[in-house]
Design an enzyme around this catalytic site. Sequence first.
Site, short mmCIF file in Angstrom:
data_model
loop_
_atom_site.label_atom_id
_atom_site.label_comp_id
_atom_site.label_asym_id
_atom_site.label_seq_id
_atom_site.Cartn_x
_atom_site.Cartn_y
_atom_site.Cartn_z
N HIS A 43 40.48 -10.60 1.54
CA HIS A 43 40.39 -11.92 0.93
C HIS A 43 40.60 -13.00 2.00
CE1 HIS A 43 41.37 -14.83 -2.43
NE2 HIS A 43 41.93 -15.43 -1.39
N GLU A 44 41.65 -12.84 2.81
CA GLU A 44 41.96 -13.83 3.85
C GLU A 44 40.88 -13.85 4.93
OE1 GLU A 44 44.15 -16.08 3.46
OE2 GLU A 44 44.89 -15.12 1.65
N HIS A 51 38.04 -16.15 3.88
CA HIS A 51 38.27 -17.55 4.25
C HIS A 51 38.04 -17.75 5.75
CE1 HIS A 51 40.04 -18.61 0.42
NE2 HIS A 51 41.03 -17.76 0.54
ZN LIG Z 1 42.49 -17.35 -0.88
#
Ligand SMILES: [Zn+2]
Length: 365
Positions: A66-67, A70
Site C-alpha cells: 500500500h505504501e 503512494h
Molecule cells: Zn495510504
Amino acid sequence: MNGNFRLGSLFGIPFYLNASWFLVLLLVTWTYGNGLATQFPDLIGIGPWFLGLGTAILLFGSVLAHELGHSLVAMQQGIEVKSITLFLFGGLASLEEESKTPIGAFAVAIAGPAVSILLWALLSYIGMMLPVGGPIAAVVGLLAIINLYLALFNMIPGLPLDGGNVLKAAVWKVTGNRYRGTRIAARAGQVVGGVAISSGILTISIWNVLIGWFLFQNAGRAFQSAKIQEELSRYTAADVVTEGYLVIGLNDSLRQLANQAIPYQGKVSSFLVVDEQGHLVGSVNLEDLNTVSTMQWPKVPVKEILQPTLSSPVVQSNQSLLDIVALLDKEKLQTIAVVKESGVLVGLLEKAAIRRLLQHSIAAA
Ligand SMILES: [Zn+2]
C-alpha cells in the site's frame, strides 16, 4: 520517530520498522495462531502459530505494498521518498515535498488504496481456487479481507488518512487554494478522530480511542502547518531581511570590522563582505582578525582576510518565505544572505525574524 529499525531498502527507499510494529506481529501471531488451533485441530505442534506468524508477515507485506503504491506514484512526479516506516497503526511513506498540482496530489493519495483493492481482488481470486475449508484458504481469505479493510478505512475523508488527501486535492482543484484544501481536510480528520474516540469510550474499546487520538493529533498538526505555510507564502525574503546587518565593505579596515563586531561578540562568528557596488563577494571569519596584530588593524583592509567562496547558499529578495524556510531547515541554517536580482546584497535574514513575523501575523489574524 524513535525506535525505528532499518530493514533495508526497496526501489531506493529506506525502509524501517517501528518498535511498536513488533507488538502487532506478536498479537497477530498469537491470536490468529490460537484461532487456527481451535478451528483446525489437525494442525499439530507449533503449526497454527507458524501459520499465524506467516499471516502477520503477509499483513505487513500488504501494508508495505500500500505504501509503495503512494511512493512509486510520488516518485513518478519527481518527489523524493525519504523513507517508508511501518508502525502500530499501519504504514507511513515520508515524502520530501507535496505534489505540485491537485491532480498529482490526488494520484499519490489514491495509489495506496488502489493497490490494496487490487490485492483484495487477487487474494479473493486465489482463495476461490484453493480447496474450501483448509487452513491455507482461511489465511488467504483473511488477508483478502484485511486488504479490503485497509482500502476502505484509509478512504475515510479526513487527514491524515488517504481519503483526507483525496478531499484536500478536490478542494484544492475547486478553489485553487491548496492550503484551504488542507485546512478543510484536516478539520474533517479531527471530526473523524473525535468520533472514533467517542465510539471507543462508549464501547470501551481502547483501540478505537488510540486510533482516534492518533488521527485527532495528526489532523490538528496538519491544520496548523497549513496555516503557517499559507502565512509564509504571503511574504518574501524582502519582508524580513535586516538591511545591512553583519555586512562590511571589502576596503573597510579591520579596525572598522572589529568595531562593528563589538555588539555581537560571542554571538556572531562571521560578517558578509560586499564590494563598492554592493555585490556580495564573500565573508570574513571574526576569528581571522587574530591573525593580524591589533596595531595593524587600521591599515589592513578586510579583503586581506576575505573568504571568497560563501559556504552557505544565498536567496533572492523576491523568493517566497515558504521556500526559504524549507531551505533553512534542509541546510540547518539560522541565517541566510539575501541578494537582489542584480547580485547586490540586501542583508542577512534570520530564522528568528521569520518566527517573530509568524507570531505577529498569526496573532493578528
Ligand atoms: Zn495510504
